[in-house]
Write a protein that holds these residues in place. Sequence first.
Motif, PDB file in Angstrom:
ATOM      1  N   LEU A  90       0.814  -1.208   0.000  1.00  7.55           N
ATOM      2  CA  LEU A  90       0.000   0.000   0.000  1.00  7.55           C
ATOM      3  C   LEU A  90       0.851   1.262   0.000  1.00  7.55           C
ATOM      4  N   LEU A  91       1.897   1.280   0.787  1.00  2.52           N
ATOM      5  CA  LEU A  91       2.770   2.458   0.828  1.00  2.52           C
ATOM      6  C   LEU A  91       3.441   2.672  -0.520  1.00  2.52           C
ATOM      7  N   GLY A  92       3.885   1.591  -1.145  1.00  2.00           N
ATOM      8  CA  GLY A  92       4.487   1.702  -2.463  1.00  2.00           C
ATOM      9  C   GLY A  92       3.494   2.204  -3.495  1.00  2.00           C
ATOM     10  N   MET A  93       2.247   1.733  -3.403  1.00  3.21           N
ATOM     11  CA  MET A  93       1.211   2.195  -4.322  1.00  3.21           C
ATOM     12  C   MET A  93       0.980   3.692  -4.172  1.00  3.21           C
ATOM     13  N   LEU A  94       0.907   4.165  -2.936  1.00  5.24           N
ATOM     14  CA  LEU A  94       0.684   5.596  -2.715  1.00  5.24           C
ATOM     15  C   LEU A  94       1.821   6.426  -3.298  1.00  5.24           C
ATOM     16  N   VAL A  95       3.053   5.947  -3.147  1.00  7.93           N
ATOM     17  CA  VAL A  95       4.203   6.672  -3.687  1.00  7.93           C
ATOM     18  C   VAL A  95       4.165   6.675  -5.209  1.00  7.93           C
ATOM     19  N   ARG A  96       3.908   5.494  -5.812  1.00  2.85           N
ATOM     20  CA  ARG A  96       3.917   5.390  -7.273  1.00  2.85           C
ATOM     21  C   ARG A  96       2.790   6.193  -7.918  1.00  2.85           C
ATOM     22  N   GLU A  97       1.577   6.016  -7.383  1.00  6.96           N
ATOM     23  CA  GLU A  97       0.407   6.580  -8.056  1.00  6.96           C
ATOM     24  C   GLU A  97       0.030   7.972  -7.574  1.00  6.96           C
ATOM     25  N   HIS A  98       0.439   8.329  -6.364  1.00  4.88           N
ATOM     26  CA  HIS A  98      -0.003   9.614  -5.802  1.00  4.88           C
ATOM     27  C   HIS A  98       1.139  10.400  -5.170  1.00  4.88           C
ATOM     28  N   GLY A  99       2.371  10.036  -5.510  1.00  2.00           N
ATOM     29  CA  GLY A  99       3.520  10.692  -4.912  1.00  2.00           C
ATOM     30  C   GLY A  99       3.560  12.196  -5.136  1.00  2.00           C
ATOM     31  N   ASP A 100       3.016  12.649  -6.266  1.00  2.67           N
ATOM     32  CA  ASP A 100       3.003  14.087  -6.550  1.00  2.67           C
ATOM     33  C   ASP A 100       1.865  14.809  -5.836  1.00  2.67           C
ATOM     34  N   ASP A 101       0.893  14.040  -5.329  1.00  2.00           N
ATOM     35  CA  ASP A 101      -0.281  14.636  -4.689  1.00  2.00           C
ATOM     36  C   ASP A 101      -0.199  14.619  -3.168  1.00  2.00           C
ATOM     37  N   LEU A 102       0.739  13.874  -2.625  1.00  2.00           N
ATOM     38  CA  LEU A 102       0.854  13.732  -1.171  1.00  2.00           C
ATOM     39  C   LEU A 102       2.199  14.248  -0.692  1.00  2.00           C
ATOM     40  N   THR A 103       2.179  14.999   0.382  1.00  2.77           N
ATOM     41  CA  THR A 103       3.432  15.462   0.971  1.00  2.77           C
ATOM     42  C   THR A 103       4.061  14.318   1.768  1.00  2.77           C
ATOM     43  N   HIS A 104       5.312  14.494   2.111  1.00  2.00           N
ATOM     44  CA  HIS A 104       6.004  13.502   2.935  1.00  2.00           C
ATOM     45  C   HIS A 104       5.279  13.313   4.258  1.00  2.00           C
ATOM     46  N   ASP A 105       4.892  14.416   4.882  1.00  2.00           N
ATOM     47  CA  ASP A 105       4.208  14.328   6.179  1.00  2.00           C
ATOM     48  C   ASP A 105       2.856  13.636   6.048  1.00  2.00           C
ATOM     49  N   GLU A 106       2.155  13.832   4.933  1.00  3.31           N
ATOM     50  CA  GLU A 106       0.878  13.146   4.731  1.00  3.31           C
ATOM     51  C   GLU A 106       1.082  11.644   4.602  1.00  3.31           C
ATOM     52  N   LEU A 107       2.097  11.227   3.881  1.00  2.00           N
ATOM     53  CA  LEU A 107       2.399   9.804   3.770  1.00  2.00           C
ATOM     54  C   LEU A 107       2.734   9.200   5.134  1.00  2.00           C
ATOM     55  N   VAL A 108       3.511   9.928   5.919  1.00  2.00           N
ATOM     56  CA  VAL A 108       3.863   9.462   7.263  1.00  2.00           C
ATOM     57  C   VAL A 108       2.607   9.332   8.119  1.00  2.00           C
ATOM     58  N   GLY A 109       1.740  10.330   8.074  1.00  2.00           N
ATOM     59  CA  GLY A 109       0.524  10.315   8.877  1.00  2.00           C
ATOM     60  C   GLY A 109      -0.419   9.189   8.485  1.00  2.00           C
ATOM     61  N   ILE A 110      -0.599   8.976   7.184  1.00  2.00           N
ATOM     62  CA  ILE A 110      -1.464   7.896   6.706  1.00  2.00           C
ATOM     63  C   ILE A 110      -0.935   6.540   7.168  1.00  2.00           C
ATOM     64  N   ALA A 111       0.366   6.314   6.964  1.00  2.00           N
ATOM     65  CA  ALA A 111       0.960   5.032   7.332  1.00  2.00           C
ATOM     66  C   ALA A 111       0.876   4.792   8.834  1.00  2.00           C
ATOM     67  N   THR A 112       1.107   5.832   9.625  1.00  2.00           N
ATOM     68  CA  THR A 112       1.048   5.695  11.083  1.00  2.00           C
ATOM     69  C   THR A 112      -0.349   5.313  11.540  1.00  2.00           C
ATOM     70  N   LEU A 113      -1.354   6.006  11.010  1.00  2.00           N
ATOM     71  CA  LEU A 113      -2.735   5.720  11.395  1.00  2.00           C
ATOM     72  C   LEU A 113      -3.130   4.298  11.018  1.00  2.00           C
ATOM     73  N   LEU A 114      -2.811   3.883   9.788  1.00  2.00           N
ATOM     74  CA  LEU A 114      -3.199   2.552   9.337  1.00  2.00           C
ATOM     75  C   LEU A 114      -2.489   1.456  10.120  1.00  2.00           C
ATOM     76  N   LEU A 115      -1.223   1.676  10.467  1.00  2.00           N
ATOM     77  CA  LEU A 115      -0.476   0.662  11.206  1.00  2.00           C
ATOM     78  C   LEU A 115      -1.064   0.465  12.600  1.00  2.00           C
ATOM     79  N   ILE A 116      -1.315   1.569  13.303  1.00  3.63           N
ATOM     80  CA  ILE A 116      -1.864   1.455  14.664  1.00  3.63           C
ATOM     81  C   ILE A 116      -3.271   0.884  14.621  1.00  3.63           C
TER      82      ILE A 116
END
Length: 395
Positions: A206-232
């Motif tokens: 999922l993280l790789g998909m977000l980077v590949r398909e939406h990397g230009d639409d998401l900031t680094h902090d947004e990716l970190v926040g999404i991954a943190t929420l989903l993991l917990i």
Amino acid sequence: MSVEAHELPLHVERDQFDPPSGISALRDRPGLERVHDSLGREAWLVTRYEDAREVLGDATRFSNARVPAVPMPGIDEEQMRAGQLLALDPPDHTRLRRLLTGEFTVKRIRRLQPRVEEIVTEHLDAMEAAGPPSDLVTDFALPVPSLVICELLGVPYDDRDDFQRRASQQIDLTLPMEDRGRVAVESRAYMSALVDRAKADPGDDLLGMLVREHGDDLTHDELVGIATLLLIAGHETTANMLALGTLALLRHPEQAALVRDDPDAVAPAVEELMRFLSIVHAAVPRAVVTDTEVAGQPLAAGEMVLVQLASADRDRALAEDPDHLDVGRAAAPHVAFGHGVHHCLGAPLARMEMATAFPALLRRFPTLATTTDVARAEFREGTFIYGMRSLPLTW
């Protein structure tokens, strides 16, 4: 600031499986109750089912984003909110959720089922090989959803001890805020490194998909926040449902037998266990956007509202004899997964994991039983997500 277990706010108290009698009594009173949250902030407490759906279903009157952020040393407020779906309102929330929804459709989750079945079987094999007694929390309930979410997100499973420790501490309301802030900083640093790794070499997760398909639409902090929420959220919630749900079934042997022997009974049983246990005590606080009212209670703009999910799911307006576990009842539209735009994104995954794990566990060990009368101390109190610290079983 910390909260002692015996000083827990009313909305996070439990009496084993049940909300405390005090909070249940509030459902029969008019209006709403004025309470304090775990940080000492004043809020209006919602305890009835219809009122809960009204608040959770109206993001225009009740805002997630306008609730003041809890200061965390080392993390500024903008970083804390970035990617945290539960701290956002539409349209920001809509933009991020739309990127993730496709990964959590029922159809997509069905593709994961064979792998989930493998993971469940592997852990049951290990339990059987080791022989009784077994602690269901450490041997089954926690590792199964942890491995599933790790594979889904692309998180190294070898890191599980550390991220499980951090997750447990972040939702522990009895820890001083300084300690929870320190753990939040550690968690962000870990996730930031994973995001950097995914950017350098995005995988099929999922993280790789977000980077590949939406990397230009998401900031680094947004990716970190999404991954943190989903993991917990992806392992804490399901793990505690598996432990508490197993104990609830063992205390009702005829219902455990139904889940074990009748495949058609499993899906309704999962919904009933979700309703009966409602392990997330309360939804994240909402801020009143404009002067309004709920249940005849006037609410002023800027005030805070807490929705007690466990109480709402025990409302007679939702189910007949709601304090009784009945896995054979028709599935009730509970709010254990929330309601409205913030309805749990991972609900299809959680349902599938539980529908796989409960019957498999009961079939493998048809004589499953607790080793002793489970004491209150083994229930995990003082956390945002209710659960069990251990569940010793034999067979």
